[in-house]
Design a protein around this motif. Structure first.
Motif, mmCIF file in Angstrom:
data_model
loop_
_atom_site.group_PDB
_atom_site.id
_atom_site.type_symbol
_atom_site.label_atom_id
_atom_site.label_comp_id
_atom_site.label_asym_id
_atom_site.label_seq_id
_atom_site.Cartn_x
_atom_site.Cartn_y
_atom_site.Cartn_z
ATOM 1 N N TYR A 147 -32.427 24.531 -20.426
ATOM 2 C CA TYR A 147 -31.524 23.921 -19.452
ATOM 3 C C TYR A 147 -30.340 23.295 -20.173
ATOM 4 O O TYR A 147 -30.475 22.789 -21.284
ATOM 5 C CB TYR A 147 -32.271 22.845 -18.642
ATOM 6 C CG TYR A 147 -31.416 22.182 -17.599
ATOM 7 C CD1 TYR A 147 -31.127 22.824 -16.409
ATOM 8 C CD2 TYR A 147 -30.875 20.934 -17.822
ATOM 9 C CE1 TYR A 147 -30.330 22.226 -15.454
ATOM 10 C CE2 TYR A 147 -30.072 20.323 -16.880
ATOM 11 C CZ TYR A 147 -29.803 20.983 -15.699
ATOM 12 O OH TYR A 147 -29.000 20.402 -14.764
ATOM 13 N N ILE A 202 -34.210 26.300 -25.710
ATOM 14 C CA ILE A 202 -33.585 25.357 -24.789
ATOM 15 C C ILE A 202 -33.477 26.062 -23.438
ATOM 16 O O ILE A 202 -32.909 27.144 -23.329
ATOM 17 C CB ILE A 202 -32.202 24.899 -25.295
ATOM 18 C CG1 ILE A 202 -32.362 24.220 -26.653
ATOM 19 C CG2 ILE A 202 -31.544 23.970 -24.286
ATOM 20 C CD1 ILE A 202 -31.053 23.885 -27.341
ATOM 21 N N LEU A 219 -30.213 24.196 -34.722
ATOM 22 C CA LEU A 219 -29.879 25.492 -34.138
ATOM 23 C C LEU A 219 -29.223 26.337 -35.223
ATOM 24 O O LEU A 219 -28.023 26.234 -35.474
ATOM 25 C CB LEU A 219 -28.937 25.318 -32.937
ATOM 26 C CG LEU A 219 -29.360 24.277 -31.902
ATOM 27 C CD1 LEU A 219 -28.314 24.167 -30.809
ATOM 28 C CD2 LEU A 219 -30.720 24.614 -31.320
ATOM 29 N N GLN A 246 -36.640 12.669 -26.660
ATOM 30 C CA GLN A 246 -35.796 13.751 -27.142
ATOM 31 C C GLN A 246 -36.346 14.358 -28.425
ATOM 32 O O GLN A 246 -37.086 13.714 -29.164
ATOM 33 C CB GLN A 246 -34.373 13.242 -27.431
ATOM 34 C CG GLN A 246 -33.632 12.741 -26.223
ATOM 35 C CD GLN A 246 -32.257 12.225 -26.608
ATOM 36 O OE1 GLN A 246 -32.033 11.754 -27.716
ATOM 37 N NE2 GLN A 246 -31.325 12.315 -25.674
ATOM 38 N N TYR A 247 -35.955 15.610 -28.656
ATOM 39 C CA TYR A 247 -36.227 16.278 -29.921
ATOM 40 C C TYR A 247 -34.903 16.427 -30.655
ATOM 41 O O TYR A 247 -33.857 16.642 -30.034
ATOM 42 C CB TYR A 247 -36.789 17.684 -29.713
ATOM 43 C CG TYR A 247 -38.151 17.747 -29.096
ATOM 44 C CD1 TYR A 247 -39.210 16.999 -29.589
ATOM 45 C CD2 TYR A 247 -38.390 18.583 -28.021
ATOM 46 C CE1 TYR A 247 -40.467 17.075 -29.030
ATOM 47 C CE2 TYR A 247 -39.645 18.672 -27.450
ATOM 48 C CZ TYR A 247 -40.685 17.901 -27.952
ATOM 49 O OH TYR A 247 -41.924 17.984 -27.394
ATOM 50 N N VAL A 255 -32.030 17.043 -27.827
ATOM 51 C CA VAL A 255 -32.301 17.693 -26.546
ATOM 52 C C VAL A 255 -33.462 16.962 -25.874
ATOM 53 O O VAL A 255 -34.433 16.588 -26.543
ATOM 54 C CB VAL A 255 -32.668 19.191 -26.754
ATOM 55 C CG1 VAL A 255 -32.997 19.851 -25.442
ATOM 56 C CG2 VAL A 255 -31.540 19.918 -27.454
ATOM 57 N N GLU A 256 -33.342 16.754 -24.569
ATOM 58 C CA GLU A 256 -34.419 16.117 -23.812
ATOM 59 C C GLU A 256 -35.705 16.925 -23.957
ATOM 60 O O GLU A 256 -35.673 18.156 -23.943
ATOM 61 C CB GLU A 256 -34.061 16.012 -22.327
ATOM 62 C CG GLU A 256 -32.860 15.137 -22.037
ATOM 63 C CD GLU A 256 -33.088 13.679 -22.361
ATOM 64 O OE1 GLU A 256 -34.205 13.178 -22.105
ATOM 65 O OE2 GLU A 256 -32.161 13.051 -22.888
ATOM 66 N N LEU A 287 -33.162 19.017 -32.800
ATOM 67 C CA LEU A 287 -33.319 20.447 -33.067
ATOM 68 C C LEU A 287 -32.234 20.935 -34.014
ATOM 69 O O LEU A 287 -31.073 20.542 -33.902
ATOM 70 C CB LEU A 287 -33.199 21.263 -31.768
ATOM 71 C CG LEU A 287 -34.162 20.981 -30.640
ATOM 72 C CD1 LEU A 287 -33.862 21.917 -29.475
ATOM 73 C CD2 LEU A 287 -35.588 21.150 -31.093
ATOM 74 N N LYS A 339 -28.365 26.384 -23.050
ATOM 75 C CA LYS A 339 -29.456 27.163 -22.461
ATOM 76 C C LYS A 339 -29.622 28.502 -23.181
ATOM 77 O O LYS A 339 -28.642 29.155 -23.535
ATOM 78 C CB LYS A 339 -29.168 27.399 -20.979
ATOM 79 C CG LYS A 339 -30.223 28.196 -20.269
ATOM 80 C CD LYS A 339 -29.843 28.407 -18.805
ATOM 81 C CE LYS A 339 -30.880 29.294 -18.179
ATOM 82 N NZ LYS A 339 -30.349 30.353 -17.420
ATOM 83 N N SER A 388 -32.288 29.141 -29.240
ATOM 84 C CA SER A 388 -33.526 28.664 -29.870
ATOM 85 C C SER A 388 -33.194 27.792 -31.071
ATOM 86 O O SER A 388 -32.117 27.877 -31.651
ATOM 87 C CB SER A 388 -34.401 29.839 -30.294
ATOM 88 O OG SER A 388 -33.734 30.622 -31.252
ATOM 89 N N HIS A 400 -36.487 19.702 -21.557
ATOM 90 C CA HIS A 400 -35.504 20.795 -21.501
ATOM 91 C C HIS A 400 -35.828 21.931 -22.454
ATOM 92 O O HIS A 400 -35.046 22.865 -22.573
ATOM 93 C CB HIS A 400 -34.101 20.275 -21.799
ATOM 94 C CG HIS A 400 -33.520 19.457 -20.676
ATOM 95 N ND1 HIS A 400 -32.209 19.100 -20.640
ATOM 96 C CD2 HIS A 400 -34.088 18.927 -19.554
ATOM 97 C CE1 HIS A 400 -31.977 18.387 -19.558
ATOM 98 N NE2 HIS A 400 -33.104 18.271 -18.888
ATOM 99 N N VAL A 401 -36.975 21.853 -23.144
ATOM 100 C CA VAL A 401 -37.330 22.890 -24.100
ATOM 101 C C VAL A 401 -38.676 23.511 -23.760
ATOM 102 O O VAL A 401 -39.529 22.886 -23.141
ATOM 103 C CB VAL A 401 -37.355 22.387 -25.558
ATOM 104 C CG1 VAL A 401 -35.991 21.851 -25.981
ATOM 105 C CG2 VAL A 401 -38.419 21.340 -25.766
#
Length: 152
Positions: A112, A110, A134, A129-130, A143-144, A132, A116, A119, A147-148
């Protein structure tokens, strides 16, 4: 040829307008603005552009705005072999197909926002978006897409 700083694309356009055979290798690179990250085409070799022309024509190109100088090697204009140019083209083609394709279970970073530099693994791919996972935080988040960055 060597160009002024960040003038490669303008020089390429001007040289093509003059009928020159020009190669400006570009690749996608993430660029950060205050509100987003976007993939932008940038030169692979900063301030360099490849031109196929004769020696007398090459010297006339110094009059083109943005051209700084001719690159010399052993007192003569540097020559790059066609197979080396083709190797650069092949490399960029392979890199382009890898950079833009994201798949389920790909590791991403990520780049942004409040998360931020964390991973995660892609669990679902949406239009914008994804989803994710974490692992370090034990969370699943949306997440947009822009942004990745893919972790190599």
């Amino acid at each position: 040829m060597y160009t002024s700083a960040r003038a490669e694309k303008q020089v390429e356009w001007r040289l093509r307008r003059e009928g020159m055979d020009v190669f400006l290798p570009l690749h996608l690179s993430p660029r950060r603005w205050s509100d987003r990250i976007k993939m932008v085409e940038v030169p692979l070799f900063s301030s360099y552009i490849f031109v196929q022309t004769s020696d007398p024509e090459l010297r006339k190109l110094l009059m083109i705005p943005g051209v700084s100088r001719i690159v010399f090697y052993n007192g003569t204009p540097a020559v790059v072999k066609e197979k080396e140019i083709q190797a650069i083209r092949d490399f960029l083609e392979q890199a382009r197909s890898r950079e833009l394709s994201f798949s389920i279970d790909d590791e991403v970073l990520i780049a942004y926002g409040p998360l931020k530099d964390i991973s995660g693994k892609i669990k679902k791919i949406g239009k914008t978006q994804y989803l994710l996972h974490l692992e370090q935080l034990g969370l699943t988040v949306r997440v947009e897409i822009d942004h990745v960055i893919k972790v190599k």
